[in-house]
Design a protein around this motif. Structure first.
Motif, PDB file in Angstrom:
ATOM      1  N   UNK B  20       0.814  -1.059  -0.110  1.00 29.67           N
ATOM      2  CA  UNK B  20      -0.454  -0.066   0.032  1.00 29.67           C
ATOM      3  C   UNK B  20       0.898   1.456  -0.010  1.00 29.67           C
ATOM      4  N   UNK B  21       1.988   1.283   0.630  1.00 33.21           N
ATOM      5  CA  UNK B  21       3.076   2.415   1.014  1.00 33.21           C
ATOM      6  C   UNK B  21       4.018   2.546  -0.445  1.00 33.21           C
ATOM      7  N   UNK B  22       4.141   1.775  -0.981  1.00 28.88           N
ATOM      8  CA  UNK B  22       4.951   1.105  -2.097  1.00 28.88           C
ATOM      9  C   UNK B  22       4.018   2.217  -3.163  1.00 28.88           C
ATOM     10  N   UNK B  23       2.840   2.048  -3.084  1.00 30.74           N
ATOM     11  CA  UNK B  23       1.966   2.202  -4.604  1.00 30.74           C
ATOM     12  C   UNK B  23       1.340   3.584  -4.018  1.00 30.74           C
ATOM     13  N   UNK B  24       1.175   3.859  -3.354  1.00 30.74           N
ATOM     14  CA  UNK B  24       0.777   5.509  -2.321  1.00 30.74           C
ATOM     15  C   UNK B  24       2.202   6.382  -3.257  1.00 30.74           C
ATOM     16  N   UNK B  25       3.372   5.607  -3.064  1.00 29.47           N
ATOM     17  CA  UNK B  25       4.885   6.444  -3.591  1.00 29.47           C
ATOM     18  C   UNK B  25       4.878   7.008  -4.376  1.00 29.47           C
ATOM     19  N   UNK B  26       4.465   5.585  -5.061  1.00 28.10           N
ATOM     20  CA  UNK B  26       5.069   5.427  -5.901  1.00 28.10           C
ATOM     21  C   UNK B  26       4.480   6.300  -7.572  1.00 28.10           C
ATOM     22  N   UNK B  27       3.417   5.719  -6.882  1.00 25.87           N
ATOM     23  CA  UNK B  27       1.979   6.909  -8.000  1.00 25.87           C
ATOM     24  C   UNK B  27       1.273   8.227  -7.621  1.00 25.87           C
TER      25      UNK B  27
END
Lengths: 295, 180
Positions: B20-27
């Motif tokens: 979830x954190x990776x997605x929020x950061x990446x996108x």
């Protein structure tokens, strides 16, 4: 005890804890769209029957009122859009699988048809042209009325809406609301009686369609049965049975046949109840559909 | 033509929310919104209760209702990129039909007004990289690849392990599978 518990760690606005993407705007739009659809069919019918020649006929006033009401509905629809500055994108494509795209193009045809009806209802043009424009209004009105229901039934993820009966149901509701409104506006005695009788037939048919709609739900899968329960003991029970069925359908169906036979006085009560019932139906169905889900 | 999908091993997922954190950061997903999320499903009778932890997102369905109901064509299947489902932001009018049509509630309205959701990190997979959620998973429970290629990792895992998709009865043809 058997445990069956799902915890979703997500809190997206309008999605969680339950879907709520459509507020008052869409039910108001669907109601006004249905009402205008009914007005086009009834007004078109009067034009076909040559009522344009009668100076007292309500068909002279219907098209302009329909244009105003439809524009109000379109305003409500526009207010609901989240990306308003791209609204013109509706008219750069035709998406054959999308009822909303069909609706956008139908609405584009409805306006000129109503303007044509407005012009011929002035009575100066040829009767055969008035008849043709009456027929066109009836056909487009039927399309518009059915589309307002199909718009919802095509959204497969909401079990309550998964019924093609929503199309004819919303069309009949639009016709009954329109007949009630036209009855209120009519000054011609014959037209008044015609529309009150027609309203009784529309309301009775609407009641039958509602029964069929629920039969379809309760004879389907678990999720459809749960959707139906929203109206049978669920949170929308009182709203639906009191306002939509009781005051919007049954009470007018009792009063209006008596008024036709002159057993009770003609008043605005029954037609106003029918119109309010039509609005309540859209609110209840739009809200209930959002409460129903597959999980 | 590729058909991208995901396989997630629920026996390994611990629900750490790194995805979830990776997605929020990446996108650059705005505060208060998420494109992927964790779901915990507990079933059974004590003491034999079974807990399944799942990392969920848009299923990039074979038969996507969000695409068929979209009135402008903003929601579309990207045929040249593994038939993933994407939204063209400046074609979307924000009518929310797609939100209502998705049985997974995978979409939301971005604060800028358009419908938003998981893209399988289209910008990364174009370069041959895994989506951000797959790349960062500390338990290596997530796998991304071509479901139509019988030699891909995802196809081999689906062949070898018991698995299920979400709400197959909805008829959408979801392309995220959970190994059990």
């Amino acid at each position: 005890m058997e445990l069956s518990e799902i915890t979703v760690h997500r809190m997206n606005p309008q999605i969680d804890p339950g879907l709520h993407v459509w507020g008052w705007e869409i039910p108001v739009y669907l109601f006004l769209g249905g009402l205008v659809a009914g007005m086009m069919i009834l007004g078109g019918h009067l034009l076909v029957r040559g009522h344009g020649r009668r100076p007292q006929s309500v068909c002279h006033r219907l098209p302009a009122l329909a244009i105003a009401l439809l524009s109000l509905g379109m305003l409500a629809l526009f207010l609901d859009l989240e990306h308003k500055r791209f609204v013109w994108r509706l008219y750069t494509t035709f998406e054959i699988t999308s009822p909303m795209s069909w609706g956008a193009w139908i609405l584009l045809l409805v306006y000129p048809a109503l303007v044509a009806a407005f012009l011929v209802a002035r009575g100066t043009l040829r009767p055969d042209l008035a008849r043709r424009i009456g027929q066109l209004n009836m056909a487009l009105g039927a399309l518009l009325g059915i589309y307002t229901g199909i718009l919802l039934s095509a959204l497969g993820a909401r079990p309550l809406w998964n019924s093609a009966l929503l199309g004819p149901l919303f069309l009949l509701s639009g016709l009954s609301s329109a007949a009630a409104l036209v009855h209120l506006l009519a000054r011609d005695r014959e037209e008044q009686t015609l529309f009150m009788k027609a309203d009784n037939a529309f309301l009775a048919t609407e009641l039958v369609l509602l029964v069929l709609f629920f039969l379809g739900l309760v004879s389907s899968t678990r999720v459809h049965l749960e959707a139906a329960r929203l109206f049978f003991g669920g949170p929308l029970t009182a709203l639906f049975w009191v306002f939509v069925v009781g005051l919007g359908l049954v009470v007018p169906l009792v009063i209006q046949p008596l008024a036709v036979r002159h057993r009770v006085a003609h008043t605005a009560v029954a037609p106003l109840l029918v119109i309010a019932g039509g609005l309540a139906l859209r609110f209840v169905i739009v809200y209930a559909g959002q409460m129903s889900h597959w999980r | 033509m590729a058909r991208y999908g995901m396989v997630i091993d629920t026996a390994r997922c611990v629900g750490c929310m790194d995805c979830v954190v990776a997605c929020k950061t990446e996108n650059g997903v705005p505060d208060g919104y998420c494109r992927d999320w964790i779901t915990e499903e507990a079933r059974g009778r004590f003491p034999t209760v079974h807990l399944e932890i799942r990392s969920e997102r848009c299923n990039h369905c074979d038969n996507p209702p969000c695409v068929t109901c979209c009135p402008t064509g903003a929601s579309h299947v990207e045929a040249g990129l593994g038939r993933i489902v994407l939204v063209t932001h400046d074609v979307c009018i924000g009518c929310k039909a797609c939100l209502a049509s998705c049985p997974y509630d995978a979409r939301f309205i971005h604060p800028e007004g358009y419908a938003d959701k998981c893209t399988f990190c289209a910008h990364r997979i174009q370069k041959g990289e895994d989506p951000a959620c797959v790349a960062v998973c500390p338990t290596r429970c997530m796998h991304f690849g071509d479901l139509d290629d019988p030699h891909s990792e995802v196809s081999r895992l689906l062949e070898a392990r018991r698995n299920h998709a979400l709400l197959p009865e909805a008829g959408t043809g979801p392309r995220i599978f959970f190994l059990t």
